[in-house]
Write a protein that holds these residues in place. Structure first.
Motif, PDB file in Angstrom:
ATOM      1  N   LEU A 132      22.364  44.349 -10.910  1.00 52.00           N
ATOM      2  CA  LEU A 132      21.428  43.361 -10.393  1.00 52.00           C
ATOM      3  C   LEU A 132      20.815  42.555 -11.538  1.00 52.00           C
ATOM      4  N   PHE A 133      20.408  43.235 -12.583  1.00 50.47           N
ATOM      5  CA  PHE A 133      19.836  42.565 -13.750  1.00 50.47           C
ATOM      6  C   PHE A 133      20.878  41.672 -14.422  1.00 50.47           C
ATOM      7  N   ASP A 134      22.118  42.165 -14.523  1.00 52.06           N
ATOM      8  CA  ASP A 134      23.179  41.403 -15.180  1.00 52.06           C
ATOM      9  C   ASP A 134      23.515  40.133 -14.397  1.00 52.06           C
ATOM     10  N   VAL A 135      23.591  40.254 -13.068  1.00 49.40           N
ATOM     11  CA  VAL A 135      23.910  39.091 -12.245  1.00 49.40           C
ATOM     12  C   VAL A 135      22.795  38.046 -12.343  1.00 49.40           C
ATOM     13  N   ARG A 136      21.559  38.506 -12.317  1.00 46.98           N
ATOM     14  CA  ARG A 136      20.436  37.565 -12.439  1.00 46.98           C
ATOM     15  C   ARG A 136      20.496  36.832 -13.776  1.00 46.98           C
ATOM     16  N   THR A 137      20.786  37.548 -14.832  1.00 48.15           N
ATOM     17  CA  THR A 137      20.856  36.929 -16.152  1.00 48.15           C
ATOM     18  C   THR A 137      21.980  35.904 -16.227  1.00 48.15           C
ATOM     19  N   ARG A 138      23.137  36.274 -15.697  1.00 45.90           N
ATOM     20  CA  ARG A 138      24.284  35.338 -15.719  1.00 45.90           C
ATOM     21  C   ARG A 138      23.967  34.055 -14.947  1.00 45.90           C
ATOM     22  N   LEU A 139      23.372  34.205 -13.786  1.00 45.25           N
ATOM     23  CA  LEU A 139      23.038  33.029 -12.986  1.00 45.25           C
ATOM     24  C   LEU A 139      21.972  32.184 -13.670  1.00 45.25           C
ATOM     25  N   GLN A 140      20.985  32.842 -14.233  1.00 43.21           N
ATOM     26  CA  GLN A 140      19.905  32.109 -14.889  1.00 43.21           C
ATOM     27  C   GLN A 140      20.426  31.289 -16.065  1.00 43.21           C
ATOM     28  N   GLN A 141      21.434  31.799 -16.741  1.00 46.11           N
ATOM     29  CA  GLN A 141      22.007  31.086 -17.879  1.00 46.11           C
ATOM     30  C   GLN A 141      22.989  29.994 -17.476  1.00 46.11           C
ATOM     31  N   THR A 142      23.480  30.052 -16.222  1.00 48.63           N
ATOM     32  CA  THR A 142      24.548  29.161 -15.797  1.00 48.63           C
ATOM     33  C   THR A 142      24.096  28.073 -14.840  1.00 48.63           C
ATOM     34  N   VAL A 143      23.189  28.413 -13.919  1.00 49.63           N
ATOM     35  CA  VAL A 143      22.824  27.493 -12.838  1.00 49.63           C
ATOM     36  C   VAL A 143      22.195  26.216 -13.398  1.00 49.63           C
ATOM     37  N   ARG A 144      22.644  25.097 -12.850  1.00 48.32           N
ATOM     38  CA  ARG A 144      22.055  23.794 -13.128  1.00 48.32           C
ATOM     39  C   ARG A 144      21.656  23.176 -11.795  1.00 48.32           C
ATOM     40  N   PHE A 145      20.663  22.317 -11.834  1.00 48.70           N
ATOM     41  CA  PHE A 145      20.125  21.780 -10.588  1.00 48.70           C
ATOM     42  C   PHE A 145      20.449  20.300 -10.464  1.00 48.70           C
ATOM     43  N   VAL A 146      20.510  19.815  -9.213  1.00 49.75           N
ATOM     44  CA  VAL A 146      20.802  18.397  -8.984  1.00 49.75           C
ATOM     45  C   VAL A 146      19.531  17.575  -9.216  1.00 49.75           C
TER      46      VAL A 146
END
Length: 311
Positions: free
Chosen positions: A297-311
């Motif tokens: 859960l922690f790893d997935v959150r970190t990966r998304l936080q580093q990758t997600v960009r917003f419109v």
């Protein structure tokens, strides 16, 4: 069903003009009941709409409230209680101090901005409007503009539901999946029950399904399920994560059952849920979805936080 920017008015459902007399509305109501009654071969959803329309405009008191709230002139013989309509405006800041889900991005933000831009261009040639959410103005706008507002409202409602689930949940709103903001992913929700891609929709009609896809007149060939899964794949590849399920959220009136499971589509469990049921589904998990816990859960959150960009 009558508060969506896409929906027909109570008068349109009954087949009368907004200036119709009380007797004309009563006659139209009885006629529409006969025409739509399921025992006479009518459509059950239309039958329910007719009854709801009568509840809204069948008495002088109810009609006055409805007219003021939806931009119609004062009904003949109706009283005029004060009422402010704010359902299509941006929601007021929340003052609830309970712990909220971690949230990033601006739910419905891109569609709100696009709506305002197109509305000003259509109604005022780029000048400021006194009230771009005036019900009469919204009702008269082209379908493309009204659809933007309906989708923004749907996204904001979903965001409010997820926020109330508490700190165990993390959500990213208006997630970019490419260069075209129209192809964004409305919400990515990380919960103890799984990682989900979520799309918020409002078709202002009862949803129907065919071969794992939502169909209907107002769906207009958009293939919501296929679109949601395609956008989820973009995020999954970029962040190197695995989604456990896909969720499409509809207004309560648009879905006959609280949860409609479409099974696995391209290997991902897909459900369509009523807005009021979303919290329960996110807590309990989508049937067939893979749970996430502990270090993952922690790893997935970190990966998304580093990758997600917003419109």
């Amino acid at each position: 069903m009558f508060d969506s920017p896409l929906s027909a008015s109570a008068y349109e459902v009954l087949g009368v003009d907004p200036t119709a007399t009380a007797d004309e509305i009563k006659k139209a109501f009885r006629l529409r009941l006969r025409q739509t009654h399921p025992d006479a071969g009518g459509d059950a959803a239309a039958f329910i709409q007719v009854q709801r329309a009568w509840e809204l405009v069948g008495t002088p008191e109810a009609r006055s409230v409805y007219d003021r709230g939806h931009g119609f002139g004062t009904a003949p013989g109706a009283s005029t209680p004060e009422q402010d309509w704010s359902g299509w405006r941006a929601p007021a800041p929340r003052t609830d101090t309970r712990p909220k889900a971690r949230a990033y991005g601006h739910p419905g933000g891109w569609r709100r901005e696009r709506y305002l831009s197109l509305m000003r261009e259509w109604a005022g040639r780029g000048v400021d409007l006194d009230d771009p959410y005036d019900p009469a103005l919204v009702r008269s706008a082209p379908l493309e503009i009204r659809r933007l507002l309906a989708d923004a409202l749907a996204e904001e409602a979903t965001a409010g539901t997820v926020s109330d689930l508490g700190m165990g949940f993390t959500v990213w709103h208006d997630v970019a999946t490419g260069t075209d903001p129209r192809e964004k992913l409305d919400h990515v929700v990380l919960s103890p029950s799984g990682l989900y891609g979520v799309m918020s929709e409002d078709f202002a009609e009862t949803a129907r399904f065919r071969r794992g896809e939502i169909i209907g007149q107002n769906v207009d060939g958009r293939a919501p399920v296929a679109s949601l899964l395609a956008r989820m794949r973009v995020i999954a590849r970029a962040a190197k994560v695995r989604f456990g399920g896909a969720i499409i959220v509809l207004p309560d009136d648009d879905l006959e059952q609280a949860v409609t499971a479409l099974g696995k589509v391209r290997g991902i469990p897909v459900v369509v849920v009523r807005r009021s049921t979303l919290g329960m589904v996110l807590r309990q998990g989508v049937p067939g979805a893979r749970d996430i816990g502990g270090n993952e859960l922690f790893d997935v959150r970190t990966r998304l936080q580093q990758t997600v960009r917003f419109v």
